[in-house]
Design an enzyme around this catalytic site. Structure first.
Site, PDB file in Angstrom:
ATOM      1  N   HIS A   9      -8.105 -19.209  14.949  1.00 37.38           N
ATOM      2  CA  HIS A   9      -8.736 -19.412  16.259  1.00 37.38           C
ATOM      3  C   HIS A   9      -8.023 -18.618  17.365  1.00 37.38           C
ATOM      4  O   HIS A   9      -8.099 -18.979  18.526  1.00 37.38           O
ATOM      5  CB  HIS A   9      -8.725 -20.898  16.643  1.00 37.38           C
ATOM      6  CG  HIS A   9      -9.595 -21.767  15.805  1.00 37.38           C
ATOM      7  ND1 HIS A   9      -9.273 -22.119  14.518  1.00 37.38           N
ATOM      8  CD2 HIS A   9     -10.800 -22.346  16.055  1.00 37.38           C
ATOM      9  CE1 HIS A   9     -10.228 -22.892  14.027  1.00 37.38           C
ATOM     10  NE2 HIS A   9     -11.164 -23.036  14.928  1.00 37.38           N
ATOM     11  N   GLU A  62     -23.426 -20.202  12.792  1.00 34.76           N
ATOM     12  CA  GLU A  62     -23.228 -18.937  13.505  1.00 34.76           C
ATOM     13  C   GLU A  62     -24.149 -17.831  13.019  1.00 34.76           C
ATOM     14  O   GLU A  62     -24.600 -16.992  13.808  1.00 34.76           O
ATOM     15  CB  GLU A  62     -21.768 -18.479  13.404  1.00 34.76           C
ATOM     16  CG  GLU A  62     -20.788 -19.290  14.240  1.00 34.76           C
ATOM     17  CD  GLU A  62     -20.330 -20.570  13.573  1.00 34.76           C
ATOM     18  OE1 GLU A  62     -20.716 -20.814  12.409  1.00 34.76           O
ATOM     19  OE2 GLU A  62     -19.580 -21.336  14.202  1.00 34.76           O
TER      20      GLU A  62
END
Lengths: 329, 329
Positions: free
Chosen positions: A129, A60
């Site tokens: 998440h 990322e």
């Protein structure tokens, strides 16, 4: 008009834009043959080619920086961050680089990139998440922050975000990907910074974002049966924020409840509440502006607990009633 | 033993060799000038001087065209000058003036000169690596043919972004040269205590790319190794990691008392490994320049820096009205 899902609307506009502008491409993790974690890019790789749909390693920090560097040198990248929680790993590139490069350069260069990323709870993915971290992004000068709640808005706002010359964080919602709505086939743009009155009403203004727009509309249906008329406003973009539409509504209804899924403490709803209080609507208020946000807990796994962690329809109903009770005092 | 100039006289010509000497002297005198201005209270904040590291900036940038790009670091004055920036405007930026490259908003750590292919210094260690990859991706996508030299220090090789970027550049064959200026210290941290391998270039093998070691005080060796990596990159053969062994003569920043290293070590580098002194001697020995030409070069440097200082000191402050300009494009 034909109906398609929120996810299909996003895929359609991305494909249209990639075909229309050679500088546009998408990169992200598992966005190729897998179609992305939520299937948004399903089929795009085979249709548009791997040159336009770049599957990346699980990196990322690097891929967000690649988007910054590509944008700075003339491309218009779309970055899919698989879950919005992963923005924590991309934070340097988004906060320290993308948001600031233009200003630090004295106005030279621009970073036209869109970071698409799904936030929100309700899908059983638990604490790492399921977060709604958009307030972090709204805090950073140089970023724009978008939160579409319908398929129509998703397509139009995405087009505007992609045409914008600034880094835009585009928060999708996991539970909204499957909802259907009317969406024109051709591309169209919904300007950033224009709120939408999703339902007109006269007794209370509910300002709601993302999934909470739908819950607020359901709450409004219930409250109507009890003779309470609720106006539901969806800001659609948090930065820039169309405060005028909100203020005008509150001047009419004299009460406001701000509903958001993120942890209530320090959430963007606090900013909206403050802006209402600092505006000319203050003199019209018959009750304090109320916030209704998530509890200050990590999102739990158990579905009953998960539901309790963030506002549900009945919580909104109660919040609206409470603000009306305040009036009676 | 330094690389002999003799071969280079025919290969790249006397003028470019002289220019390398000019550039290195300009960097050193620039740093000495800004250090003096800092002591006089004319520059605020902090600064990171690259005295001792001039050959890496000049040798690497000598292998580039104007269209090629660099990303730089907090110790970036040398890179900026070597990439051909306008020195008076650079000086003005350090003094925070309106006429500076970044209108006084970037300062020492954030100088960028996009017209010259300098995508910017970076205050975040390893922050430039992903951005360099993004710029290199643009080069591939637009078939623009430019390469990107990404400068960073030894400290950056322990950041996640370093590893993510090398991996990404490797799998995508990006035209980027990762140029590590190993000046032995990340602030106070001796790299030998911060990592177990002797040569940072060994890390290239983990990513399937070539790793090169060069004497960072030998400008011609730096040039030659970088030129080879540039050629590889331009030919579509992907990235190279270059580790230049070098030393910063000064402390990390203005506030550094250098308690973590011995004065003898510093004296050894300053007296015996001065890349400018050795290059000047070689040029004279190989008759690439005359004594008179060296004097003229020194004089040109002195004049330019006097002009730059005068320009910067006499330049206006940015207007207070400019505070909020250029946050968004």
């Amino acid at each position: 008009m034909r109906q398609i899902t929120y996810a299909e609307a996003l895929k359609e506009v991305m494909s249209q834009e990639i075909k229309a502008n050679e500088n546009v491409f998408i990169l992200g993790e598992d966005i190729g043959i897998y179609g992305g974690a939520f299937g948004v890019t399903n089929g795009m790789e085979s249709e548009l080619g791997r040159d336009k749909v770049l599957s990346t390693p699980i990196s990322e920090a690097a891929i967000s920086g690649v988007a910054v560097g590509a944008a700075l040198t003339g491309m218009r990248p779309i970055l899919e961050l698989q879950f919005s929680d992963f923005i924590t790993i991309a934070m340097d590139q988004i906060v320290n680089q993308a948001a600031k490069l233009r200003y630090m350069n004295g106005g030279k260069g621009s970073i036209p990139m869109v970071v698409r990323t799904p936030g929100g709870s309700g899908a059983g993915f638990a604490a790492q998440h399921s977060q709604s971290l958009e307030a972090w992004m709204t805090h950073i000068p140089g970023l724009k922050v978008v939160q579409p709640s319908t398929p129509y808005d998703a397509k139009g706002l995405f087009k505007a975000a992609l045409d914008d010359d600034n880094p835009v964080i585009f928060y999708e919602h996991k539970l909204l990907y499957g909802i259907r709505g009317e969406v024109p086939e051709e591309t169209y743009s919904i300007p950033l910074g224009k709120a939408d009155i999703k339902r007109e009403g006269s007794d209370v203004t509910v300002v709601a974002t993302s999934i909470m727009v739908h819950r607020a509309l359901q709450a409004a249906d219930q409250l109507k049966k009890e003779g309470i008329s609720v106006e539901v406003i969806d800001p659609r973009t948090l930065v820039p924020l169309d405060i005028d539409t909100i203020v005008n509504s509150v001047k009419k209804t004299n009460r406001a409840v701000v509903v958001y899924e993120a942890v209530q403490r320090g959430g963007y709803g606090a900013e909206i509440a403050s802006l209402i209080n600092e505006s000319e609507a203050f003199d019209y208020l018959d009750a304090p502006v109320t916030r209704l946000g998530g509890k200050a807990v990590p999102i739990p796994y158990n579905p009953n607990l998960e539901k309790k962690a963030v506002p549900q329809v009945e919580d909104i109903v109660n919040a609206v009633k409470s603000t009306l009770v305040t009036l009676a005092k | 033993m330094k690389t002999s100039c003799a071969n280079y006289i025919s290969e790249i010509g006397r003028d470019r060799l002289k220019d390398m000497l000019y550039q290195m002297l300009l960097i050193r005198r620039f740093e000495e000038t800004v250090e003096r201005l800092f002591m006089q209270g004319k520059i605020h904040g902090t600064m990171h001087l690259c005295i001792g590291q001039e050959p890496t900036a000049v040798g690497a940038c000598a292998a580039l065209t104007n269209e090629d790009k660099i990303t730089s670091t907090h110790r970036g004055h040398g890179h900026c000058i070597a990439k051909g920036t306008d020195v008076p405007r650079m000086m003005a930026e350090l003094l925070g003036k309106k006429t500076g490259h970044c209108k006084g908003k970037g300062g020492s750590m954030h100088i960028a000169d996009l017209e010259k292919g300098n995508l910017g210094a970076n205050g975040i260690v390893a922050g430039g690596l992903p951005i360099a990859c993004g710029a290199a991706l643009t080069s591939l996508k637009k078939q623009a043919g430019f390469v990107v030299v990404c400068f960073f220090g030894d400290g950056a090789t322990n950041e996640g972004s370093f590893h993510e970027s090398l991996n990404l550049a490797s799998i995508w064959n990006l035209p980027v040269i990762f140029f590590c200026e190993n000046n032995q210290y990340g602030m106070s941290g001796n790299i030998k205590e911060m990592t177990k391998i002797e040569h940072l270039s060994e890390r290239a093998s983990s990513y399937g790319i070539p790793g090169e070691i060069v004497d960072g005080t030998d400008v011609l060796q730096v040039y030659e190794v970088t030129a080879k990596a540039v050629e590889r990159a331009r030919n579509g053969e992907g990235p190279t990691l270059i580790e230049a062994k070098t030393y910063r003569w000064k402390g990390h920043s203005r506030s550094d008392a250098r308690k973590y290293r011995a004065r003898e070590e510093e004296q050894d580098w300053m007296n015996n490994k001065d890349g400018i002194k050795s290059f000047r001697e070689q040029l004279l020995r190989d008759r690439a320049v005359t004594e008179q030409e060296v004097i003229e070069i020194e004089e040109r440097v002195k004049q330019l820096l006097e002009e730059a200082t005068e320009f910067a000191e006499n330049s206006p402050e940015p207007s207070i009205e400019s505070l909020e300009a250029d946050v968004y494009a």
